[in-house]
Design a protein around this motif. Structure first.
Motif, PDB file in Angstrom:
ATOM      1  N   GLY A 136     -44.083  41.386  18.520  1.00 27.34           N
ATOM      2  CA  GLY A 136     -44.857  42.646  18.596  1.00 27.34           C
ATOM      3  C   GLY A 136     -43.945  43.823  18.930  1.00 27.34           C
ATOM      4  O   GLY A 136     -43.955  44.845  18.233  1.00 27.34           O
ATOM      5  N   CYS A 159     -53.017  44.672  13.084  1.00 23.62           N
ATOM      6  CA  CYS A 159     -53.113  45.326  14.388  1.00 23.62           C
ATOM      7  C   CYS A 159     -54.551  45.721  14.703  1.00 23.62           C
ATOM      8  O   CYS A 159     -55.400  45.823  13.818  1.00 23.62           O
ATOM      9  CB  CYS A 159     -52.171  46.513  14.470  1.00 23.62           C
ATOM     10  N   CYS A 190     -52.102  51.592  18.116  1.00 19.39           N
ATOM     11  CA  CYS A 190     -52.117  50.317  17.379  1.00 19.39           C
ATOM     12  C   CYS A 190     -51.568  49.215  18.273  1.00 19.39           C
ATOM     13  O   CYS A 190     -50.474  49.346  18.813  1.00 19.39           O
ATOM     14  CB  CYS A 190     -51.217  50.379  16.154  1.00 19.39           C
ATOM     15  N   VAL A 192     -50.205  45.574  17.992  1.00 24.67           N
ATOM     16  CA  VAL A 192     -49.791  44.579  17.004  1.00 24.67           C
ATOM     17  C   VAL A 192     -50.267  43.207  17.484  1.00 24.67           C
ATOM     18  O   VAL A 192     -49.980  42.803  18.620  1.00 24.67           O
ATOM     19  CB  VAL A 192     -48.255  44.580  16.823  1.00 24.67           C
TER      20      VAL A 192
END
Ligand SMILES: Cc1cc2nc3c(=O)[nH]c(=O)nc-3n(C[C@H](O)[C@H](O)[C@H](O)COP(=O)(O)OP(=O)(O)OC[C@H]3O[C@@H](n4cnc5c(N)ncnc54)[C@H](O)[C@@H]3O)c2cc1C
Length: 338
Positions: A136, A159, A190, A192
């Protein structure tokens, strides 16, 4: 603050099995070994609980800060009493897809991912085997080394977008990877969750040999025996940060417990008891001295969280933290021409 306390109470009620650390020292969660307490740090065991926590924070108009392996971060000594951190360390699903691509969750470490690829006769991740971050964090930073970058092998990224709590799949192109940059840095919010990686079939032994060679180089050149956050500054165009720092006579220069590594001038290391202020002050000194010496302006690569960093609605899960002391847009004063 009040919203944060309400959110913590609700999260505890709704997710009684969740590992939730309160007033947890951040020095225990980053490779620099620096940082005071954070109000709350949750370690969800799967994507479902992670998304539920994000949803409960959103109800209070709050957004979490997402922590990978903490290898590119400098936390403040004062701690972050208004922050809710979610660690991805338990999001570690990793398997081959029927078409030969690799599926990995955000918390899988880059070294584990590289070994998995090697064991399955897949080449292209050798560069990543010595990078201590998670997948990530690697996607956010477009982690790379020795001529390879995640950009070269990521096919798509899934995401969670905090503002609308929707899940999105981004293609490699949509991730807009650049040198230590990505779409996620310019579009905060966002989280991930996972990625699909497309690699090339190759002989497992040869892949392993290349990994050994790169890791040997790393051990020879980098101060891996001391806590750090990797390269302190990004590579300026046409130059190498380490060479500029060394030419400016700063190798071994210290402020308190923070030192320009004697082994590799591109690293700032914690020689024992360094505070975040030692690191800030040292980085400011490096930047000013290098600018005076060579006219090149160094931009920090590590992400520096200021003590007054706060949760905001749609707040940054990615490096858009307020950098109060090292503002990358603020050039140092021109040196005297005399
Ligand atoms: C000894 C050493 C050597 C290193 N060598 C290299 C190298 O060769 N090449 C290189 O590129 N880097 C290197 N690094 C830096 C670091 O390992 C990378 O930048 C790595 O990609 C960071 O991953 P992380 O999981 O530690 O991220 P973290 O440090 O935990 O986080 C970095 C940023 O990503 C965000 N983030 C993390 N996970 C997520 C997620 N799932 N969703 C949304 N945001 C997230 C965080 O909020 C933060 O803003 C090195 C570091 C050390 C200490």
């Amino acid at each position: 603050m009040e919203n944060l306390e309400k959110a913590i109470e609700k999260i505890k009620r709704e997710l009684p099995g969740l590992k939730l650390l309160e007033n947890e020292p951040l020095s225990a969660h980053c490779s620099f070994r620096i940082g005071g307490p954070v109000r709350a740090l949750a370690i969800p065991s799967d994507v479902t609980s992670l998304t539920r926590i994000c949803c409960l924070l959103k109800e209070q108009e709050l957004a979490p800060f997402i922590l990978g392996n903490g290898t590119n971060l400098l936390f403040p000594d004062e701690g972050l009493q208004e922050l809710f951190i979610i660690s991805t360390e338990k999001l570690t699903k990793l398997f081959l897809l029927p078409d030969g691509a690799i599926y990995a969750e955000a918390g899988v470490s880059l070294s584990k991912l590289a070994s998995f690829a090697q064991q399955n006769g897949l080449a292209g991740l050798e560069f990543a085997s010595g990078i201590p971050g998670s997948l990530g964090g690697g996607c956010i930073m477009n982690a790379g080394a020795y001529g390879g970058e995640l950009k070269d092998v990521i096919e798509s990224v899934v995401c969670l977008y905090l503002p609308d709590q929707g899940m999105y799949e981004l293609t490699n192109e949509q991730c807009a990877f650049g040198y230590r940059s990505s779409y996620f840095q310019t579009h905060p919010g966002c989280v991930v969750l996972s990625a699909v990686l497309r690699l090339q079939p190759d002989d497992g032994e040869q892949i392993a040999a290349r990994m050994r060679e790169l890791n040997e180089k790393r051990r020879e050149k980098q101060p891996l025996d001391l806590p750090s956050a990797g390269s302190a500054f990004k590579r300026p165009q046409g130059h190498f940060a380490a060479a500029l720092i060394e030419q400016a006579g700063l190798k071994g220069y210290s402020v308190g417990g923070a030192q320009v590594s004697e082994k590799h001038a591109g690293f700032v290391v914690n020689t024992g008891g360094a505070t975040s202020h030692d690191v800030y002050d040292l980085m400011l000194h490096i930047r000013k001295t290098v600018y005076e010496h060579s006219g090149v302006f160094l931009e920090p690569e590590m992400i520096i969280l200021a003590p007054d960093y706060k949760l905001e609605d749609h707040g940054p899960a990615v490096p858009r933290h307020r950098i109060s002391i090292l503002d990358p847009n603020e050039a140092p004063e021109e040196p005297d021409q005399a």
